[in-house]
Design an enzyme around this catalytic site. Structure first.
Site, PDB file in Angstrom:
ATOM      1  N   LYS A 373       0.612  -1.105   0.064  1.00 46.30           N
ATOM      2  CA  LYS A 373       0.294   0.015  -0.160  1.00 46.30           C
ATOM      3  C   LYS A 373       1.081   1.313   0.033  1.00 46.30           C
ATOM      4  CE  LYS A 373      -2.510  -0.567   3.493  1.00 46.30           C
ATOM      5  NZ  LYS A 373      -1.809  -2.073   4.272  1.00 46.30           N
ATOM      6  N   THR A 375       4.342   1.447  -1.416  1.00 46.47           N
ATOM      7  CA  THR A 375       4.751   1.854  -2.861  1.00 46.47           C
ATOM      8  C   THR A 375       3.697   2.126  -3.420  1.00 46.47           C
ATOM      9  OG1 THR A 375       5.785   0.015  -1.973  1.00 46.47           O
ATOM     10  CG2 THR A 375       5.743   0.195  -3.794  1.00 46.47           C
ATOM     11  N   ARG A 397       2.157   7.300   7.326  1.00 51.46           N
ATOM     12  CA  ARG A 397       2.449   6.708   8.978  1.00 51.46           C
ATOM     13  C   ARG A 397       4.009   6.746   9.279  1.00 51.46           C
ATOM     14  NH1 ARG A 397      -0.819   2.093  10.188  1.00 51.46           N
ATOM     15  NH2 ARG A 397      -0.181   1.127   7.884  1.00 51.46           N
ATOM     16  N   LYS A 408       8.302  -7.326   9.060  1.00 55.21           N
ATOM     17  CA  LYS A 408       7.905  -6.659   8.198  1.00 55.21           C
ATOM     18  C   LYS A 408       8.730  -5.651   7.071  1.00 55.21           C
ATOM     19  CE  LYS A 408       3.282  -4.090   6.932  1.00 55.21           C
ATOM     20  NZ  LYS A 408       3.797  -2.903   5.867  1.00 55.21           N
ATOM     21  N   ALA A 617      -2.521  -0.017  12.634  1.00 58.18           N
ATOM     22  CA  ALA A 617      -4.386  -0.443  12.024  1.00 58.18           C
ATOM     23  C   ALA A 617      -5.125  -1.346  12.844  1.00 58.18           C
ATOM     24  CB  ALA A 617      -4.223  -0.579  10.930  1.00 58.18           C
ATOM     25  N   PHE A 648      -3.079  -1.952   6.853  1.00 60.56           N
ATOM     26  CA  PHE A 648      -4.194  -3.108   6.607  1.00 60.56           C
ATOM     27  C   PHE A 648      -5.028  -3.254   5.691  1.00 60.56           C
ATOM     28  CE2 PHE A 648      -1.855  -3.824  10.739  1.00 60.56           C
ATOM     29  CZ  PHE A 648      -0.791  -4.309  10.440  1.00 60.56           C
ATOM     30  N   PHE A 736       3.585  -7.945  -9.687  1.00 56.19           N
ATOM     31  CA  PHE A 736       5.052  -8.770  -9.504  1.00 56.19           C
ATOM     32  C   PHE A 736       6.060  -9.505 -10.485  1.00 56.19           C
ATOM     33  CE2 PHE A 736       4.328  -9.773  -4.081  1.00 56.19           C
ATOM     34  CZ  PHE A 736       4.094  -8.478  -4.130  1.00 56.19           C
ATOM     35  N   TRP A 765       6.930   0.297  -9.129  1.00 54.94           N
ATOM     36  CA  TRP A 765       7.752  -1.143  -8.245  1.00 54.94           C
ATOM     37  C   TRP A 765       9.178   0.059  -9.471  1.00 54.94           C
ATOM     38  CZ3 TRP A 765      11.119  -5.331  -8.152  1.00 54.94           C
ATOM     39  CH2 TRP A 765      11.647  -5.822  -6.889  1.00 54.94           C
TER      40      TRP A 765
END
Length: 912
Positions: A373, A375, A397, A408, A617, A648, A736, A765
């Site tokens: 999200k 990205t 955030r 993560k 979240a 999330f 991806f 990306w």
């Protein structure tokens, strides 16, 4: 020749008529400006060195008549150049002042002093930049000397034809001389200039048709040198300051009098310049396309690590970025080279500016690896601004140290769509989370110490220590006076309280079994779950209510009030005990006074980003700050976009964004971007479990249309959740390298069938903003379509009904089940008057249900509510679903194994 002696043909005189006409025109223009900006009133500052008050009174009267404000800065007559420049620099940076004039001695008018003025505030046209524009012929882009304009206007109003006339300027210097010569030449005059002691002065005077005196005439220069019939105007600086060069308002030449009304008309024309300055200032505040220098990307294949990409790009200096997006120098506080805090005064300056479009990025139920999200958020704003030339801001955030060093990793985005420098983004930033930790734990200490002292002292001893006599004076502090008022004790003398009032004031009588305030630390530390201090344990810092307060506040005053309202326990009568009762509100506000200012950074392509607040979240409301969003919406302008991200899945972060954040801010979202990945959809379709640090199974790296099709049920459900709120949804498929064209096409087709406004594959990306241009276009179209935003529930419903509404409408539960403790807490909060707050569910992010292993769209389940807490300062009730821990733990192999520092270059390694 026409002398100014002969122009008085009306009771007021032409000069006074011209002056009044100029002021009336200025007043009318200002009124038109104030129709669109009712609170706008330009301010002229005059720096005066000396006691000359004649023109001060004239300026004041004219400003009042036109509707301006005027302020005088009076300096001693012997003020040095440095002292005058210091005052000029202060006024330059004062956003409340729109024009600046100097009323100082002739000797003080050095180039250094004059060019210290900001050209845009130089209403006397004395800076080199304004003079250069005038000489170049760009008078509409600059301020022209009011004195020089007054000379021209007086001559033209008197009927003097300037074409072909010989004009002589005597004793003028610098800017006035240049402006006079330029204006006369534009009207066809031949111009000469001379100083009083020039040997050729008498010959030049014999030739001149018009003489302009720029400084007082020395005694030794005879009046007879001036030919009869010559038009003479006196605009010497000493006259304009109130000192009359020749001893009277008129200067006699061979029996002719040249009436010197230059000063009065110049004062009026200065007011006109002031109105023009105000108009320009207002125009600059209105929406305009930024002149943003975007940074070029040179994407590599294969794509390097996030840290390598970040380090390969040289960010703009943050003060350059700030200027590009319309921030003033005094509205930022710079931290290093690439970070700055933005002051909240900006909101007052831009209060009449229309907001831009407001876009939320949410996601489907994620794998433990995250679906990108952040990205997508960064890629989208890079596409909007760097590729479509649309003003846009990302609001993200601040990442917690917990996941950064846990599983993560960081939260700066990834690949060629990230915030830079990513190591500064992910590590400490400007210290906001540390400030939250300090404030939170100060409050925890205040609770414990109050219980201790109340248990070990009599009422009298406790009162004497709470309100001590200092140097023979005994008085209540302001926060103690507020407590007296809350208790209904209308006394201000500490010696006047009765014994009953003393006991009531001094004792909070906290019931230790009701303490809900935990200590915090910004690290995933499983062991701290087992540590109990009194009745409280440890949470991770971003789960602190103070973090939620920071994220939801809209001003410093509001933050202080929210901090004071935070309920930490109940007393033995069942009444809430707050931070205000403990007397710690002011201290908490002091610790948080800098943290409230949003942090400005930039993307890889040089577009602006606000990083501010970082509540999780799953155990908090999971959104960046209201203040960052509000400031960004003003800066982008009416046609711009602010893209903010909710943590999330849409069932968690998005639901809280709508029901909590939008309710607190009053902002209305225009569109939702729902992020999905083929990987997560395969997981929801029945694929093998995805575990951080473990290689993906072949189902995720090879084409599997059936798994994708089966997993789209989760995507369809999340689209439906967004539609509950009446906001158009665009699905962003974060592609991806292992995704196939058939899989991508299938997801986009099924998303559109489920009601998405559009569904777009994104490649940011691997190639940056260029890879999200189609997403940016879709977002623009959806936002322009219009939103029918609505809340999911009415806050006036009982707490249980609001919980049930979320469980059934959003998660798909059949019903809820309250534990006895949860029911008891709900009863207590309702009795205490907190039943009308929105709900912030603390639930696993790995499933729509309370069970992390239930993927896809679980059905017919009962949602267990194990506990309920109240974040009264933040403004929500906080139910815990199932076994939710507010202190995460570290995995077997945390990220910190790969994080290191090169001690020679001091560069961080291993962050992602």
């Amino acid at each position: 020749q026409v002398s100014l002696t002969h122009i008085a043909k009306s009771p007021l005189g032409p000069t006074l008529q011209t002056q009044l006409k100029v002021i009336q025109n200025s007043k009318e223009v200002l009124s038109l400006l104030q129709e669109k900006s009712p609170t706008f009133k330009p301010v002229l500052a005059i720096i005066q060195a000396g006691d000359d008050n004649l023109m001060q009174e004239v300026n004041q009267n004219l400003a009042e008549e036109a509707g301006l404000n005027i302020t005088h800065i009076c300096l001693p007559p012997d003020s040095s150049e440095a002292e005058i420049i210091d005052e000029i620099l202060k006024i330059n940076e004062d956003t409340r002042v729109h024009g600046l004039a100097l009323q100082i001695s002739e000797n003080s008018f050095s180039n250094k002093v004059l060019n210290a003025l900001k050209p845009e505030k130089d209403v006397d046209g004395v800076t080199d930049i304004n003079l250069g524009r005038l000489v170049r012929g760009d008078a509409h882009e600059c301020y022209v000397s009011p004195v020089a304009r007054a000379v021209i206007e007086l001559l033209e109003k008197s009927g003097v034809n300037l074409d072909g006339k010989k004009m002589l300027v005597i004793g003028a210097h610098g800017s006035l001389e240049a402006a006079l010569q330029c204006l006369f030449q534009r009207r066809g005059s031949m111009t000469m200039s001379s100083q009083w002691k020039t040997p050729q002065l008498q010959g030049k005077l014999l030739e001149a048709d018009i003489v302009v005196l720029g400084s007082p005439k020395p005694e030794e220069i005879p009046l007879s040198w001036i030919q009869p019939g010559t038009t003479v105007l006196n605009c010497s600086h000493d006259f304009l300051s109130g000192k009359h060069g020749c001893g009277s308002l008129g200067v006699h030449f061979n029996g002719l009098i040249a009436e010197d009304d230059v000063s009065l008309l110049a004062a009026a024309l200065r007011i006109q310049n002031m109105v023009s300055s105000g108009r320009r200032w207002l125009r600059e505040q209105q929406h305009a396309r930024w002149r943003l220098h975007c940074l070029k990307l040179q994407p590599l294949s294969p794509v390097p690590s996030d840290l390598e990409i970040s380090r390969a790009q040289t960010p703009k200096a943050v003060e350059v970025l700030a200027k590009e997006i319309g921030l003033l120098a005094d509205e930022i506080e710079i931290y290093g080279k690439s970070k700055a805090k933005v002051r909240l005064s900006l909101l007052e300056r831009l209060k009449d500016q229309a907001d831009g479009k407001y876009v939320l990025v949410a996601g489907i139920t994620p794998t433990p690896l995250g679906e990108g999200k952040s990205t997508v958020t960064v890629g989208l704003v890079q596409a909007l601004t760097a590729h479509l030339n649309i003003n846009s801001f990302a609001c993200l955030r601040q990442p917690s140290q917990g996941p950064t060093f846990g599983v993560k990793g960081g939260a700066a985005g990834g690949g060629y769509a990230q915030v830079i420098p990513m190591e500064e983004f992910n590590l400490h930033l400007t210290g906001d989370i540390h400030a939250i930790t300090a404030a939170n734990n100060l409050l925890a200490a205040a609770i414990d110490t109050r219980i201790l002292h109340e248990n070990t002292q009599t009422d009298k001893a406790l009162y004497n220590r709470l309100v001590p006599s200092v140097n023979g004076i005994r008085e209540f502090s302001s926060i103690q006076l507020a407590r007296l008022k809350k208790l209904g004790i209308n006394k201000t003398d500490p010696n006047a309280l009765t014994e009953e009032e003393i006991s009531k004031f001094a004792r909070l009588n906290i019931d230790p079994s009701t303490i809900t305030w935990q200590r915090v630390l910004d690290t995933n530390d499983r062991f701290l779950r087992k540590i109990t201090i009194g009745q409280a344990q440890f949470d991770i810092a971003v789960a602190s209510e103070i973090m939620a307060v920071l994220a939801l506040t809209d001003s410093l005053v509001d933050m202080k009030e929210r901090l004071g309202r935070m309920v930490v326990a109940s007393d033995k009568n069942g009444q809430p005990v707050t931070a205000e009762d403990l007397g710690v509100t002011g201290a908490l506000t002091v610790l948080m006074k800098d943290a409230i200012k949003p942090n400005l950074m930039q993307t890889l392509e040089g577009t602006p980003v606000f990083v501010h607040a970082g509540p999780f979240a799953n155990i908090a409301h999971g959104n960046s700050s209201v203040l960052a969003d509000k400031i960004a919406l003003k800066l982008v302008g009416e046609e711009g976009f602010v893209v903010t991200e909710a943590g999330f899945g849409a069932d968690i972060g998005m639901e809280k964004f709508f029901n909590i954040k939008c309710r607190a801010s009053g902002l209305v979202p225009n569109a939702v971007v729902l992020v999905a990945t083929v990987r997560a959809l395969k997981m929801h379709g029945g694929g093998p479990s995805v575990t951080a640090g473990v290689p993906l199974k072949k189902e995720y790296t090879e084409e599997n249309i059936q798994l994708v099709a089966d997993g789209c049920c989760n995507l369809q459900k999340q689209i439906q959740i967004a539609q509950l709120f009446g906001v158009p949804v665009i699905v962003a498929l974060n592609v991806f390298k292992t995704d196939t064209r058939a899989e991508i096409d299938l997801v986009c087709e099924l998303a559109k069938r489920a009601g998405a406004f559009d569904a777009v594959p994104c490649y940011h990306w691997s190639i940056g903003g260029k890879g999200s241009v189609e997403l940016a276009r879709a977002v623009r179209d959806a936002a322009n379509k219009g939103s029918r935003f609505r809340f999911l529930y009415n806050v006036q419903l009982p707490i249980v009904e609001k919980i049930r509404t979320i469980a059934q409408a959003v998660y798909g539960a059949r019903d809820i089940e309250l534990s006895p403790e949860a029911q008891s807490k709900i009863d207590r909060y309702t009795q205490q008057g907190f039943g009308n707050l929105p709900i912030c569910m603390a639930k696993t992010h790995l499933s729509l249900s309370h069970q992390p292993d239930k993927k896809g769209v679980p059905r017919d389940f009962i949602l267990p509510i194990s506990d309920v807490r109240a974040s009264i300062g933040a403004g929500f009730i906080y139910p815990l679903v199932g076994t939710m821990s507010t202190m995460p733990g570290l995995p077997t192999r945390p990220c910190f194994y790969d994080i290191d520092l090169d001690t020679e270059t001091e560069q961080v390694k291993g962050l992602f």
